[in-house]
Design an enzyme around this catalytic site. Structure first.
Site, PDB file in Angstrom:
ATOM      1  N   ARG A 175       0.845  -1.192   0.000  1.00  0.00           N
ATOM      2  CA  ARG A 175       0.000   0.000   0.000  1.00  0.00           C
ATOM      3  C   ARG A 175       0.883   1.247   0.000  1.00  0.00           C
ATOM      4  NH1 ARG A 175      -5.464  -0.864   1.557  1.00  0.00           N
ATOM      5  NH2 ARG A 175      -6.133  -2.684   0.391  1.00  0.00           N
ATOM      6  N   SER A 222      -7.998  -2.916  -4.336  1.00  0.00           N
ATOM      7  CA  SER A 222      -8.748  -1.662  -4.347  1.00  0.00           C
ATOM      8  C   SER A 222      -9.723  -1.609  -5.520  1.00  0.00           C
ATOM      9  CB  SER A 222      -7.784  -0.470  -4.413  1.00  0.00           C
ATOM     10  OG  SER A 222      -7.078  -0.345  -3.204  1.00  0.00           O
ATOM     11  N   TYR A 241      -3.744  -1.958   6.420  1.00  0.00           N
ATOM     12  CA  TYR A 241      -4.813  -2.933   6.628  1.00  0.00           C
ATOM     13  C   TYR A 241      -5.245  -2.923   8.088  1.00  0.00           C
ATOM     14  CZ  TYR A 241      -3.349  -4.818   2.112  1.00  0.00           C
ATOM     15  OH  TYR A 241      -3.029  -4.966   0.788  1.00  0.00           O
ATOM     16  N   GLN A 277      -0.857   2.406  -6.318  1.00  0.00           N
ATOM     17  CA  GLN A 277      -2.318   2.455  -6.308  1.00  0.00           C
ATOM     18  C   GLN A 277      -2.919   1.993  -7.630  1.00  0.00           C
ATOM     19  OE1 GLN A 277      -3.434   6.401  -5.117  1.00  0.00           O
ATOM     20  NE2 GLN A 277      -2.839   6.094  -2.991  1.00  0.00           N
ATOM     21  N   ASP A 307      -3.151  -1.883  -7.784  1.00  0.00           N
ATOM     22  CA  ASP A 307      -3.765  -2.531  -6.631  1.00  0.00           C
ATOM     23  C   ASP A 307      -5.088  -3.200  -7.002  1.00  0.00           C
ATOM     24  OD1 ASP A 307      -4.790  -3.279  -4.203  1.00  0.00           O
ATOM     25  OD2 ASP A 307      -4.388  -1.367  -3.200  1.00  0.00           O
TER      26      ASP A 307
END
Length: 383
Positions: free
Chosen positions: A126, A137, A234, A131, A134
């Site tokens: 993360r 996500s 997380y 991003q 990911d």
């Protein structure tokens, strides 16, 4: 270099690891692309669209994977007595997928034994620059949206307040448990549908996020929440004392709700139980629980993975692979994640794939290399 996109064999999987748009991008990077016939059928991508994008269509999985340098998949390879997809890959093949590595450690050892360089994109660190790579996500965002739509479909009343000549219909009360990517999208979607939305989470930063979307945050213990998040972003598993107090607060709130959506998952562990049978019994008849953690055991004690059941007058929705219930969008986002992961490691001049092994995104996701299990999260297997 040949990149292969096979049809997914895991039961219930409707997604595909590359869209026609992404096929064009791979060709621009210098890849030869082979897509198995029918691979995109469930996601509404036809063989003709892949051909128009420049891909070759493989007549079956064996021919599609034959000689592939890179194989991209949504789910890990099927390895059982009737089908062994791993055996179709040559040693040295780069395999990129959602590998469920923390829950299927024995299979990770099989990738190493087969000489495969395997990457598990669900382990993407993360960090800001990751991003766009990911998959959790991108897929959870869709799952949060779909959870609300599924909840609205199962709920026997309207979501928004409706003022009519015949009387007023009150707005639905929707409670989101767990405010990660899925939870935030669920809040936003439920608000757009006109519901009164509340939410809770163990992480303190989520309170402001909930309120920014128009929801009300249900607080349990602000002091305990300060140590509720890992360095990777997380949620941690909380103490037994916190769980007890949280259960009391949540139990009082749940019985007043029309729709409850649970999203709490801990990487590599069974889903925490947030809703007990007693809490289900306390809910109004016709209420709905949508359990997004059904695949890892469920947040509700009465969830039956893969089923919609009625218990004590409450509908409990336990669909599996919720992103796969929106296969076209989910495939497009997943495919883009993989492309963004690979692109920095393709030499622009030689068109060769040259991984930067010290890159954080590589270290975090690399499972096996040169016949060994190398991921730090699986150190027991690496010995």
């Amino acid at each position: 270099m040949k990149i292969a996109i096979p049809r997914e064999r895991m039961p219930g999987e409707s997604r595909v690891a590359a869209s026609p748009e992404i096929v064009k991008k791979y060709l621009q990077l210098g890849f030869e692309v082979v897509v198995e016939t029918g691979a995109g059928e469930d996601a509404a991508f036809t063989d003709a669209e892949y051909e128009a994008a420049g891909a070759t269509i493989g007549k079956d999985e064996t021919s599609t994977l034959s000689g592939a340098d890179v194989v991209v998949k949504v789910q890990r390879p099927v390895i059982d007595g009737n089908l062994n997809e791993l055996a179709m890959l040559k040693p040295g093949t780069v395999l990129i997928a959602q590998m469920a590595a923390l829950t299927h450690v024995d299979e990770v050892k099989a990738y190493a034994d087969a000489g495969i360089t395997a990457f598990a994109l669900e382990l993407m660190p993360r960090i800001s620059r990751a991003q766009s790579m990911d998959i959790l996500s991108s897929q959870n965002n869709l799952a949060g949206y779909k959870a609300v739509i599924d909840g609205a479909a199962e709920y026997g009343s309207a979501f928004p307040m409706m003022m009519t000549a015949g009387g007023t219909v009150p707005p639905a009360k929707v409670f989101i448990m767990g405010v990660g990517v899925a939870g935030l999208q669920a809040i936003a979607t439920a608000k757009r549908l006109g519901a009164v939305v509340t939410a809770n989470d163990v992480r303190p930063a989520t309170k402001e996020q909930v309120e920014s979307l128009g929801g009300k945050f249900i607080m349990v213990d602000e002091a305990a929440m300060k140590d509720a998040e890992t360095s990777g972003g997380y949620a941690k598993e909380m103490s037994e004392d916190y769980k007890r107090r949280a259960a009391e607060v949540v139990a009082d709130h749940v019985k007043k709700q029309d729709v409850v959506i649970t999203t709490a998952m801990i990487p590599g562990k069974p889903a925490p139980k947030l809703i007990s049978e007693a809490m289900v019994q306390s809910m109004k008849a016709g209420s709905v629980i949508v359990d997004l953690a059904a695949e890892t055991g469920g947040n509700c004690e009465l969830t039956e993975p893969g089923k919609v059941v009625v218990r004590h007058g409450v509908k409990i929705v336990g669909h599996l692979n919720v992103p796969g219930r929106l296969p076209k969008d989910a495939s497009q986002l997943f495919a883009r994640n993989i492309l963004n992961f690979l692109t920095p490691h393709v030499d622009k001049e030689t068109k060769a794939l040259t991984f930067k092994w010290e890159d954080e995104t590589i270290i975090g996701t690399l499972l096996t290399r040169d016949g060994k299990v190398v991921n730090p999260l699986l150190s027991g297997e690496a010995k």
